[in-house]
Design a protein around this motif. Structure first.
Motif, PDB file in Angstrom:
ATOM      1  N   GLY A 156      34.323  51.867  51.364  1.00 20.53           N
ATOM      2  CA  GLY A 156      35.081  50.996  52.070  1.00 20.53           C
ATOM      3  C   GLY A 156      34.846  51.135  53.738  1.00 20.53           C
ATOM      4  N   CYS A 157      35.411  49.956  54.256  1.00 21.44           N
ATOM      5  CA  CYS A 157      34.976  49.655  55.872  1.00 21.44           C
ATOM      6  C   CYS A 157      36.282  50.953  56.149  1.00 21.44           C
ATOM      7  N   GLY A 158      37.626  51.580  55.786  1.00 21.67           N
ATOM      8  CA  GLY A 158      38.025  52.817  56.587  1.00 21.67           C
ATOM      9  C   GLY A 158      38.874  52.017  57.544  1.00 21.67           C
ATOM     10  N   GLU A 159      39.195  50.349  57.458  1.00 22.49           N
ATOM     11  CA  GLU A 159      40.451  49.585  58.399  1.00 22.49           C
ATOM     12  C   GLU A 159      41.230  50.268  58.250  1.00 22.49           C
ATOM     13  N   TRP A 160      41.823  50.272  56.821  1.00 19.59           N
ATOM     14  CA  TRP A 160      43.069  51.166  55.864  1.00 19.59           C
ATOM     15  C   TRP A 160      43.227  52.202  55.125  1.00 19.59           C
ATOM     16  N   PRO A 161      44.030  52.785  55.247  1.00 22.75           N
ATOM     17  CA  PRO A 161      44.109  53.994  53.781  1.00 22.75           C
ATOM     18  C   PRO A 161      44.442  53.370  53.212  1.00 22.75           C
ATOM     19  N   GLY A 162      43.903  54.009  52.105  1.00 21.47           N
ATOM     20  CA  GLY A 162      43.988  53.790  50.655  1.00 21.47           C
ATOM     21  C   GLY A 162      42.884  53.001  49.568  1.00 21.47           C
ATOM     22  N   THR A 163      43.601  53.484  48.227  1.00 25.76           N
ATOM     23  CA  THR A 163      42.164  53.407  47.315  1.00 25.76           C
ATOM     24  C   THR A 163      42.485  51.593  46.949  1.00 25.76           C
ATOM     25  N   VAL A 164      41.883  50.960  45.913  1.00 28.20           N
ATOM     26  CA  VAL A 164      42.057  49.627  45.728  1.00 28.20           C
ATOM     27  C   VAL A 164      41.443  50.455  43.932  1.00 28.20           C
ATOM     28  N   GLU A 165      42.367  49.880  43.360  1.00 22.83           N
ATOM     29  CA  GLU A 165      42.465  50.614  41.478  1.00 22.83           C
ATOM     30  C   GLU A 165      42.342  48.535  40.778  1.00 22.83           C
ATOM     31  N   ARG A 166      42.170  49.063  39.377  1.00 24.88           N
ATOM     32  CA  ARG A 166      42.654  48.735  39.050  1.00 24.88           C
ATOM     33  C   ARG A 166      44.379  48.414  38.812  1.00 24.88           C
ATOM     34  N   LEU A 167      44.480  46.524  38.509  1.00 24.26           N
ATOM     35  CA  LEU A 167      45.859  46.627  37.658  1.00 24.26           C
ATOM     36  C   LEU A 167      46.158  47.525  36.325  1.00 24.26           C
ATOM     37  N   ASP A 168      47.209  48.163  37.155  1.00 27.86           N
ATOM     38  CA  ASP A 168      47.969  48.455  35.439  1.00 27.86           C
ATOM     39  C   ASP A 168      48.642  46.657  34.508  1.00 27.86           C
ATOM     40  N   ALA A 169      47.954  46.667  34.103  1.00 24.20           N
ATOM     41  CA  ALA A 169      48.145  45.586  33.577  1.00 24.20           C
ATOM     42  C   ALA A 169      47.187  44.870  31.690  1.00 24.20           C
ATOM     43  N   ALA A 170      47.970  44.505  31.257  1.00 20.07           N
ATOM     44  CA  ALA A 170      47.201  44.259  29.101  1.00 20.07           C
ATOM     45  C   ALA A 170      46.466  42.726  30.156  1.00 20.07           C
ATOM     46  N   VAL A 171      46.548  42.221  30.537  1.00 18.13           N
ATOM     47  CA  VAL A 171      46.196  41.211  30.766  1.00 18.13           C
ATOM     48  C   VAL A 171      44.874  40.521  32.757  1.00 18.13           C
ATOM     49  N   LEU A 172      43.508  40.954  31.768  1.00 15.59           N
ATOM     50  CA  LEU A 172      42.493  41.275  33.234  1.00 15.59           C
ATOM     51  C   LEU A 172      41.251  40.181  32.764  1.00 15.59           C
ATOM     52  N   PRO A 173      41.166  39.222  33.671  1.00 12.00           N
ATOM     53  CA  PRO A 173      41.482  39.554  35.063  1.00 12.00           C
ATOM     54  C   PRO A 173      43.187  38.754  35.391  1.00 12.00           C
ATOM     55  N   HIS A 174      43.418  38.683  37.143  1.00 10.21           N
ATOM     56  CA  HIS A 174      44.921  38.168  36.792  1.00 10.21           C
ATOM     57  C   HIS A 174      44.003  36.919  37.316  1.00 10.21           C
ATOM     58  N   MET A 175      44.145  36.136  36.801  1.00 12.60           N
ATOM     59  CA  MET A 175      43.642  34.453  37.130  1.00 12.60           C
ATOM     60  C   MET A 175      43.902  33.173  36.858  1.00 12.60           C
ATOM     61  N   GLY A 176      44.554  32.564  38.296  1.00 11.89           N
ATOM     62  CA  GLY A 176      45.631  31.701  38.199  1.00 11.89           C
ATOM     63  C   GLY A 176      46.470  31.607  39.353  1.00 11.89           C
ATOM     64  N   TRP A 177      47.361  30.661  39.253  1.00 15.75           N
ATOM     65  CA  TRP A 177      48.593  30.769  40.736  1.00 15.75           C
ATOM     66  C   TRP A 177      49.461  31.592  40.745  1.00 15.75           C
ATOM     67  N   ASN A 178      49.792  32.075  42.069  1.00 16.03           N
ATOM     68  CA  ASN A 178      50.849  32.980  41.860  1.00 16.03           C
ATOM     69  C   ASN A 178      51.582  33.527  42.965  1.00 16.03           C
ATOM     70  N   THR A 179      53.419  33.100  42.661  1.00 12.78           N
ATOM     71  CA  THR A 179      53.760  33.728  44.486  1.00 12.78           C
ATOM     72  C   THR A 179      53.760  34.984  44.823  1.00 12.78           C
ATOM     73  N   VAL A 180      54.349  34.902  46.198  1.00 19.49           N
ATOM     74  CA  VAL A 180      53.530  35.521  47.303  1.00 19.49           C
ATOM     75  C   VAL A 180      54.875  36.261  47.730  1.00 19.49           C
TER      76      VAL A 180
END
Length: 230
Positions: free
Chosen positions: A119-143
């Motif tokens: 990636g661009c390397g502005e932040w350390p870390g890896t973007v990876e698959r969500l550990d979830a049975a239902v994907l994609p995560h699609m819809g409305w969610n709180t933060v």
């Protein structure tokens, strides 16, 4: 008038973001011109689709360098969805889609191969698959909003935002920012899996959700960001 450049690197979804930001009263320019990108008061990096494909498009317009140059000068940048994900060091996706290796094993199929991309390397870390049975995560969610947020200022803590993704940063790894203020990291949860939903880190802010598709709450959030550009 406050000017906001939307980085045009072939990622799609530009027009809805353009309309949403224009509705804040800012002059909005869709462009890949380096001079315009660097001169604008704010830069939005949108993104839909695969991490590797977005990075390929970004590199074609020198996006990583332009983002880095703005941030080095304290110039605000807002990443949206995959435009947030590409700010991390690396993204890992499965070559055959979003299906987990364990699902393939149970079905007696060959496990899909994980494909990593820098990636661009502005932040350390890896973007990876969500550990979830239902994907994609699609819809409305709180933060789960961190205290002191300017991005979510004035918004109801129970407000919902529109997500559509199967991958995200599941850990926050930046510990030494070299900046005066520590990053504010906001979290969400899908099917038992927590992930980074938004970040405020000096001039670099980002959302995993789509504010331009999040109704009145998303519009208020974008107004909050544009207000910091004055």
């Amino acid at each position: 008038m406050t000017t906001v450049a939307l980085l045009d690197y072939g990622s799609g979804n530009l027009r809805s973001a353009e309309r949403a930001i224009a509705a804040t009263g800012a002059e909005t320019i869709v462009t890949a011109d380096p001079g315009t990108v660097l001169a604008a008061d704010g830069l939005v990096v949108p993104g839909v689709g695969a991490f590797a494909a977005c990075m390929e498009g970004l590199r074609a317009v020198n996006g990583p360098r332009l983002i880095g140059s703005r941030l080095a000068g304290g110039r605000p940048v807002l990443g949206i969805c995959v435009g947030m994900q590409v700010l991390f060091d690396r993204g890992v996706e499965f070559a055959e889609g979003i299906h987990a290796p364990e699902a393939a094993d149970e079905a007696g199929e060959a496990a899909p191969q994980a494909v990593g991309a820098p990636g661009c390397g502005e932040w350390p870390g890896t973007v990876e698959r969500l550990d979830a049975a239902v994907l994609p995560h699609m819809g409305w969610n709180t933060v789960e909003v961190a205290l002191g947020s300017r991005l979510f200022a004035g918004l109801d803590p129970n407000e919902r935002y529109y997500f559509v993704h199967s991958y995200a940063a599941r850990r926050w790894e930046l510990t030494d920012t070299g900046r005066i203020a520590a990053p504010l990291v906001h979290w969400a949860e899908h099917d038992g899996c927590r992930f980074v939903a938004a970040v405020e880190n000096g001039p670099l802010w980002a959302t995993q959700f789509h504010p331009e598709k999040s109704g009145a709450a998303g519009a208020a959030l974008l107004r909050n960001w544009v207000a910091t550009l004055d």
